[in-house]
Scaffold this active site. Structure first.
Site, mmCIF file in Angstrom:
data_model
loop_
_atom_site.group_PDB
_atom_site.id
_atom_site.type_symbol
_atom_site.label_atom_id
_atom_site.label_comp_id
_atom_site.label_asym_id
_atom_site.label_seq_id
_atom_site.Cartn_x
_atom_site.Cartn_y
_atom_site.Cartn_z
ATOM 1 N N LYS A 62 -6.037 -11.785 -2.869
ATOM 2 C CA LYS A 62 -6.920 -11.018 -1.974
ATOM 3 C C LYS A 62 -7.974 -10.237 -2.766
ATOM 4 O O LYS A 62 -9.143 -10.239 -2.406
ATOM 5 C CB LYS A 62 -6.108 -10.025 -1.114
ATOM 6 C CG LYS A 62 -5.057 -10.660 -0.245
ATOM 7 C CD LYS A 62 -4.384 -9.636 0.679
ATOM 8 C CE LYS A 62 -3.652 -8.522 -0.044
ATOM 9 N NZ LYS A 62 -2.477 -8.963 -0.820
ATOM 10 N N ARG A 95 -1.256 -3.277 6.854
ATOM 11 C CA ARG A 95 -0.030 -3.782 6.209
ATOM 12 C C ARG A 95 1.138 -3.819 7.187
ATOM 13 O O ARG A 95 2.197 -4.290 6.857
ATOM 14 C CB ARG A 95 0.389 -2.840 5.101
ATOM 15 C CG ARG A 95 -0.102 -2.927 3.682
ATOM 16 C CD ARG A 95 0.126 -4.130 2.903
ATOM 17 N NE ARG A 95 0.512 -3.968 1.529
ATOM 18 C CZ ARG A 95 -0.320 -3.857 0.488
ATOM 19 N NH1 ARG A 95 -1.615 -3.787 0.652
ATOM 20 N NH2 ARG A 95 0.156 -3.831 -0.727
ATOM 21 N N ARG A 120 -1.093 -10.888 -14.137
ATOM 22 C CA ARG A 120 -2.297 -10.164 -13.695
ATOM 23 C C ARG A 120 -2.647 -9.016 -14.646
ATOM 24 O O ARG A 120 -1.798 -8.242 -15.046
ATOM 25 C CB ARG A 120 -2.049 -9.597 -12.284
ATOM 26 C CG ARG A 120 -3.151 -8.691 -11.786
ATOM 27 C CD ARG A 120 -3.193 -8.598 -10.306
ATOM 28 N NE ARG A 120 -1.990 -8.048 -9.711
ATOM 29 C CZ ARG A 120 -1.759 -8.042 -8.392
ATOM 30 N NH1 ARG A 120 -2.634 -8.572 -7.569
ATOM 31 N NH2 ARG A 120 -0.644 -7.525 -7.925
ATOM 32 N N ARG A 143 -0.934 -3.445 -14.051
ATOM 33 C CA ARG A 143 -0.591 -2.415 -13.064
ATOM 34 C C ARG A 143 0.870 -2.018 -13.196
ATOM 35 O O ARG A 143 1.731 -2.880 -13.335
ATOM 36 C CB ARG A 143 -0.828 -2.969 -11.651
ATOM 37 C CG ARG A 143 -2.260 -2.863 -11.195
ATOM 38 C CD ARG A 143 -2.495 -3.582 -9.903
ATOM 39 N NE ARG A 143 -1.496 -3.359 -8.869
ATOM 40 C CZ ARG A 143 -1.596 -3.812 -7.625
ATOM 41 N NH1 ARG A 143 -2.658 -4.514 -7.272
ATOM 42 N NH2 ARG A 143 -0.661 -3.586 -6.747
ATOM 43 N N ARG A 173 8.038 -5.307 -3.095
ATOM 44 C CA ARG A 173 6.744 -5.520 -2.435
ATOM 45 C C ARG A 173 6.756 -6.827 -1.642
ATOM 46 O O ARG A 173 6.190 -6.896 -0.557
ATOM 47 C CB ARG A 173 5.609 -5.501 -3.474
ATOM 48 C CG ARG A 173 5.327 -4.074 -3.977
ATOM 49 C CD ARG A 173 4.569 -4.057 -5.278
ATOM 50 N NE ARG A 173 3.263 -4.670 -5.186
ATOM 51 C CZ ARG A 173 2.610 -5.213 -6.214
ATOM 52 N NH1 ARG A 173 3.160 -5.228 -7.411
ATOM 53 N NH2 ARG A 173 1.428 -5.719 -6.042
HETATM 54 P P1 AMP Z 1 -2.049 -3.391 -3.399
HETATM 55 O O1 AMP Z 1 -3.009 -3.043 -4.466
HETATM 56 O O2 AMP Z 1 -2.705 -3.793 -2.113
HETATM 57 O O3 AMP Z 1 -1.013 -4.401 -3.854
HETATM 58 O O4 AMP Z 1 -1.246 -2.049 -3.056
HETATM 59 C C1 AMP Z 1 -0.467 -1.382 -4.030
HETATM 60 C C2 AMP Z 1 0.487 -0.423 -3.341
HETATM 61 O O5 AMP Z 1 -0.272 0.575 -2.620
HETATM 62 C C3 AMP Z 1 1.403 -1.035 -2.289
HETATM 63 O O6 AMP Z 1 2.572 -1.611 -2.850
HETATM 64 C C4 AMP Z 1 1.718 0.169 -1.426
HETATM 65 O O7 AMP Z 1 2.642 1.028 -2.041
HETATM 66 C C5 AMP Z 1 0.375 0.892 -1.391
HETATM 67 N N1 AMP Z 1 -0.492 0.416 -0.282
HETATM 68 C C6 AMP Z 1 -1.649 -0.299 -0.389
HETATM 69 N N2 AMP Z 1 -2.179 -0.538 0.813
HETATM 70 C C7 AMP Z 1 -1.331 0.019 1.709
HETATM 71 C C8 AMP Z 1 -1.313 0.096 3.132
HETATM 72 N N3 AMP Z 1 -2.284 -0.477 3.885
HETATM 73 N N4 AMP Z 1 -0.291 0.752 3.729
HETATM 74 C C9 AMP Z 1 0.677 1.328 2.993
HETATM 75 N N5 AMP Z 1 0.736 1.286 1.652
HETATM 76 C C10 AMP Z 1 -0.252 0.640 1.004
#
Ligand code: AMP
Length: 219
Positions: free
Chosen positions: A13, A88, A127, A162, A173
């Site tokens: 994404k 999400r 990554r 990360r 996740r």
């Molecule tokens: P990502 O970079 O999208 O993989 O997000 C990293 C982390 O941020 C996730 O594992 C969640 O802990 C938090 N996070 C990101 N987007 C959301 C969302 N829309 N709702 C809740 N937590 C989020």
């Protein structure tokens, strides 16, 4: 164009959003990036989000929705945006619909990026990100080097991994994706917004599929 990229962690994404930014000149709105920036700056919001992020759980809906509301009200989002990592869960999706219906600017499309679990694990483990330009790379497609450096920045900063891309957090996740995010596929199918693409190939080929899917009819 107001679109959502839907897919598991590691489905591409972020990488594809950056491509769409170049192509369509609309911003990428990544709740993960916004949250990571809040954590790095040590804001109250960042402090509230940090533990959930480290554990691979979802951050509180109220926090994320407040952040999205503010971000989408910024001037650069007036002609559209790419939502990456949001919504999400169903609560967030319903809140987004309500927010956008109120201003008469509903979503125009949702693309589900489908990748098998083995490939997701491989991509997440490999990554790496650039601390300067935010570019996303993968050790499997970068030339081998003792220290991986950003090929796009003049001073070539060292790429970092990360903290939530470790094995136990990733398992959580992926579970959270299955339980809470996957139901959005049906949610958006019912709204006739959903397109899906096979997102397992090369980055350029996937970008082409994505652009074609956005131009085509919903499933
Ligand atoms: P990502 O970079 O999208 O993989 O997000 C990293 C982390 O941020 C996730 O594992 C969640 O802990 C938090 N996070 C990101 N987007 C959301 C969302 N829309 N709702 C809740 N937590 C989020």
């Amino acid at each position: 164009m107001r679109i959502v990229l839907l897919g598991a962690p590691g489905s591409g994404k972020g990488t594809q959003s950056q491509r769409l930014v170049q192509r369509f000149g609309i911003p990428q709105v990544s709740t993960g990036d916004l949250l990571r920036s809040a954590v790095a700056r040590g804001t109250a919001l960042g402090l509230a989000a940090k533990d959930a992020m480290q554990a691979g759980k979802l951050v509180d809906d109220a926090i994320v929705l407040g952040m999205i509301r503010e971000r989408l009200a910024e001037p650069d989002a007036v002609n559209g945006y790419i939502l990456d990592g949001f919504p999400r869960n169903l609560v967030q999706a319903a809140a987004l619909d309500e927010m956008l219906t109120a201003i008469g600017k509903p979503l125009t499309g949702v693309v589900l990026m489908e990748v098998n679990y083995t490939e997701l694990g491989r991509r997440i483990a490999g990554r790496r990100s650039c601390p300067q330009c935010g570019g996303i790379f993968n050790v499997h497609s970068l030339p081998p080097a003792a220290e991986l450096r950003c090929p796009n920045c003049a001073d070539a900063p060292v790429l970092f991994q990360r903290p939530d891309d470790n094995e136990s957090t990733v398992a959580n996740r992926l579970r959270v994706y299955d339980e809470q995010t996957r139901p959005l596929v049906e949610y958006y199918r019912k709204q006739q917004l959903l397109r899906s693409i096979d997102a397992e190939g090369e980055v350029d080929a996937i970008t082409a599929l994505l652009i074609a899917a956005l131009a085509g009819p919903a499933a």
